[in-house]
Design an enzyme around this catalytic site. Structure first.
Site, PDB file in Angstrom:
ATOM      1  N   ASN A   1       0.865  -1.340  -0.018  1.00 12.09           N
ATOM      2  CA  ASN A   1      -0.014  -0.037   0.034  1.00 12.09           C
ATOM      3  C   ASN A   1       0.853   1.174  -0.047  1.00 12.09           C
ATOM      4  O   ASN A   1       1.372   1.632   1.032  1.00 12.09           O
ATOM      5  CB  ASN A   1      -0.976  -0.089   1.208  1.00 12.09           C
ATOM      6  CG  ASN A   1      -1.884   0.987   1.435  1.00 12.09           C
ATOM      7  OD1 ASN A   1      -1.690   2.013   0.484  1.00 12.09           O
ATOM      8  ND2 ASN A   1      -2.750   1.185   2.249  1.00 12.09           N
TER       9      ASN A   1
ATOM     10  N   ARG B   1      -2.546  -1.949  -3.584  1.00  5.89           N
ATOM     11  CA  ARG B   1      -3.911  -1.195  -3.440  1.00  5.89           C
ATOM     12  C   ARG B   1      -3.549  -0.044  -4.081  1.00  5.89           C
ATOM     13  O   ARG B   1      -2.636   0.639  -4.136  1.00  5.89           O
ATOM     14  CB  ARG B   1      -4.008  -0.991  -1.869  1.00  5.89           C
ATOM     15  CG  ARG B   1      -4.886   0.193  -1.625  1.00  5.89           C
ATOM     16  CD  ARG B   1      -4.966   0.802  -0.451  1.00  5.89           C
ATOM     17  NE  ARG B   1      -6.210   1.600  -0.389  1.00  5.89           N
ATOM     18  CZ  ARG B   1      -5.968   2.953   0.207  1.00  5.89           C
ATOM     19  NH1 ARG B   1      -4.903   3.240   0.897  1.00  5.89           N
ATOM     20  NH2 ARG B   1      -7.104   3.645   0.505  1.00  5.89           N
TER      21      ARG B   1
ATOM     22  N   HIS C   1     -12.855   2.858   0.201  1.00  8.85           N
ATOM     23  CA  HIS C   1     -12.998   1.753   1.136  1.00  8.85           C
ATOM     24  C   HIS C   1     -13.569   0.502   0.464  1.00  8.85           C
ATOM     25  O   HIS C   1     -14.154  -0.155   1.196  1.00  8.85           O
ATOM     26  CB  HIS C   1     -13.666   2.035   2.299  1.00  8.85           C
ATOM     27  CG  HIS C   1     -12.967   3.226   3.150  1.00  8.85           C
ATOM     28  ND1 HIS C   1     -13.867   4.408   3.820  1.00  8.85           N
ATOM     29  CD2 HIS C   1     -11.774   3.628   3.460  1.00  8.85           C
ATOM     30  CE1 HIS C   1     -12.869   5.167   4.344  1.00  8.85           C
ATOM     31  NE2 HIS C   1     -11.825   4.820   4.281  1.00  8.85           N
TER      32      HIS C   1
ATOM     33  N   ARG D   1     -12.086  15.148   7.829  1.00 11.83           N
ATOM     34  CA  ARG D   1     -12.759  15.907   6.722  1.00 11.83           C
ATOM     35  C   ARG D   1     -14.177  16.221   7.097  1.00 11.83           C
ATOM     36  O   ARG D   1     -14.711  15.616   8.013  1.00 11.83           O
ATOM     37  CB  ARG D   1     -12.947  14.813   5.509  1.00 11.83           C
ATOM     38  CG  ARG D   1     -11.472  14.325   4.965  1.00 11.83           C
ATOM     39  CD  ARG D   1     -11.762  13.196   3.848  1.00 11.83           C
ATOM     40  NE  ARG D   1     -10.433  12.770   3.582  1.00 11.83           N
ATOM     41  CZ  ARG D   1     -10.239  11.355   3.559  1.00 11.83           C
ATOM     42  NH1 ARG D   1     -11.417  10.672   3.795  1.00 11.83           N
ATOM     43  NH2 ARG D   1      -9.160  10.821   3.339  1.00 11.83           N
TER      44      ARG D   1
ATOM     45  N   GLU E   1      -8.179  -5.241   5.133  1.00  9.72           N
ATOM     46  CA  GLU E   1      -7.756  -5.071   3.619  1.00  9.72           C
ATOM     47  C   GLU E   1      -6.621  -5.838   3.025  1.00  9.72           C
ATOM     48  O   GLU E   1      -6.696  -6.169   1.720  1.00  9.72           O
ATOM     49  CB  GLU E   1      -7.709  -3.427   3.553  1.00  9.72           C
ATOM     50  CG  GLU E   1      -9.211  -2.745   3.852  1.00  9.72           C
ATOM     51  CD  GLU E   1      -9.024  -1.304   4.140  1.00  9.72           C
ATOM     52  OE1 GLU E   1      -8.713  -0.889   5.202  1.00  9.72           O
ATOM     53  OE2 GLU E   1      -9.064  -0.361   3.012  1.00  9.72           O
TER      54      GLU E   1
END
Ligand code: AMP
Length: 398
Positions: free
Chosen positions: A7, A91, A180, A241, A385
């Site tokens: 990743n 990823r 996601h 965010r 993940e």
């Protein structure tokens, strides 16, 4: 097969080596401050202690070289030879509309990822740097791209289109993509396994609540809606965010604070969310919960707003699917915050949802947190993940 999962960000690179048969993590680590002074690689072999080394990493090629060195180190490594690594799973953040599932990487795939890079200018180029560095270091080893957006590509038009001139979609591909996806796919499939019902027979809502946060509606094994949009800024209130706001706020704040568009967008991405709402206490729920326990008004406000927005999305997605069988909480906050889960579930009485308060106290484990007579099964399902990426990679290169 031994699968290296990568990743890669612009200045960091996370890695795990996973045995795809036993699904065991053989070793994992992180390169930080790539291209910046003070680069550090940390590596933890399975069952061993974490090894931290400060090493200059002027670029990602050097970072990958150090990852390989760590994995093959005669004393603390987890493979004898580099050739034991059968494949690499990467990823990739944005696959646009081009990728609806994971793919083996070839030149054409790289070009297609480059083509959608203006949709994720901070992420996709960094992800591709990782791909190229691995190609250089491990020539001939198959590589697979696993996209954050792919799982959401089954959304119907009514869910992915914005109320904007249609030509923006036609010309610029402005639409909801969602992120996601690897986590939403993994968690919804795992929930079906735990319940013991076919994946394609269930209506599931997955609440991925981490520093970034998103909710998805998965009906009969297909994603039909998700809260993040063209970018990860839309949807839930997150760590820093803003999530959903009236777009007019941008123009209004720009005038009031004499900021240009970029300046306001920085506020929405980095200074908002629970961090901004709390009055800059923290974006981390551990700090916010500590503040909540001390009755800090900013921490209480941030946690209430965060949970309220999750509840609203759960309601919207129960409506979108005309019902819900299962609600899953996952990621850092979803797995570890009984407080947030309680605030969400206590407003779901209209769905017949009943919280098992004792079970809800559990953290970081697979557990059902609804009572046996609850009309909706509510679960904590820790996401994984990296394992999902390793599974897709193994399936494609077999
Ligand atoms: P993630 O993005 O999934 O890695 O989640 C990271 C976030 O999870 C952190 O910023 C924290 O807000 C939250 N988190 C992690 N551990 C805990 C914990 N034990 N209790 C509450 N929140 C936690």
């Amino acid at each position: 097969m031994k699968i290296l999962v990568i990743n890669c960000g612009s200045s960091s690179l996370k890695f795990q080596l996973i045995d795809s048969e036993s699904e065991a993590v053989l070793g994992k680590g992180l390169c930080e401050r790539i291209g910046i002074d003070g680069s550090v690689i940390s590596f933890t072999p399975a069952g061993g202690d974490k090894i931290v080394k400060e090493e200059p990493m002027p670029d990602h090629n050097k970072a990958i070289a150090l990852v390989i060195e760590a994995l093959t180190d005669p004393a603390t490594g987890v493979v004898k030879e580099l050739s034991e690594i059968d494949a690499v799973g990467h990823r990739i953040v944005h696959g646009g509309e081009a990728f609806t599932k994971s793919v083996i990487i070839d030149d054409q795939v790289i070009r297609a990822i480059e083509e959608v890079s203006d949709l994720a200018p901070l992420h996709n180029p960094a992800n591709l740097i990782g791909v190229r560095a691995c190609e250089k270091a491990m020539p001939g080893v198959p590589m697979v791209a696993v996209f954050d957006t792919a799982f959401h590509q089954t959304m119907p038009e009514e869910a992915y289109l914005y109320g904007l001139p249609y030509r923006y979609y036609e010309q610029y591909k402005v639409r909801r993509y969602g992120f996601h996806g690897t986590s939403h796919a993994y968690v919804s499939a795992r929930a079906a396994e735990i319940i013991g019902k076919p994946y394609d027979s269930l209506k599931t809502i997955v609440c991925h609540l981490g520093n970034g946060a998103s909710v998805s509606a998965v009906k009969n094994g297909r994603c039909i809606d998700t809260s993040m949009g063209l970018t990860p800024l839309e949807g839930l209130i997150m760590g820093t965010r803003s999530g959903d706001i009236d777009p007019s706020v941008i123009d209004y704040i720009s005038g009031k604070e004499h900021k240009d568009l970029k300046g306001v967008m920085t506020v929405l991405n980095k200074e908002s969310g629970v961090y901004g709402l709390s009055g800059d206490i923290s974006s981390d729920f551990r700090d916010l919960e500590a503040g909540y326990n001390k009755k800090d008004p900013g921490a209480i406000r941030a946690i209430h707003c965060f949970a309220y927005h999750v509840t609203k999305y759960v309601g919207a997605y129960a409506a979108a699917m005309n019902g819900v069988d299962c609600i899953c909480f996952t990621a850092g906050v979803g797995e570890n915050s009984p407080l947030v889960r309680k605030y969400v579930v206590e407003r779901l009485g209209y769905l017949g949802a009943k919280l098992d308060e004792a079970a809800n106290e559990s953290r970081g484990k697979e557990v059902t947190i609804s009572t046996p007579d609850s009309a909706v099964r509510i679960m904590v399902v820790p996401t994984n993940e990296e394992l999902a990426i390793a599974r897709d990679t193994a399936a494609l290169v077999k």
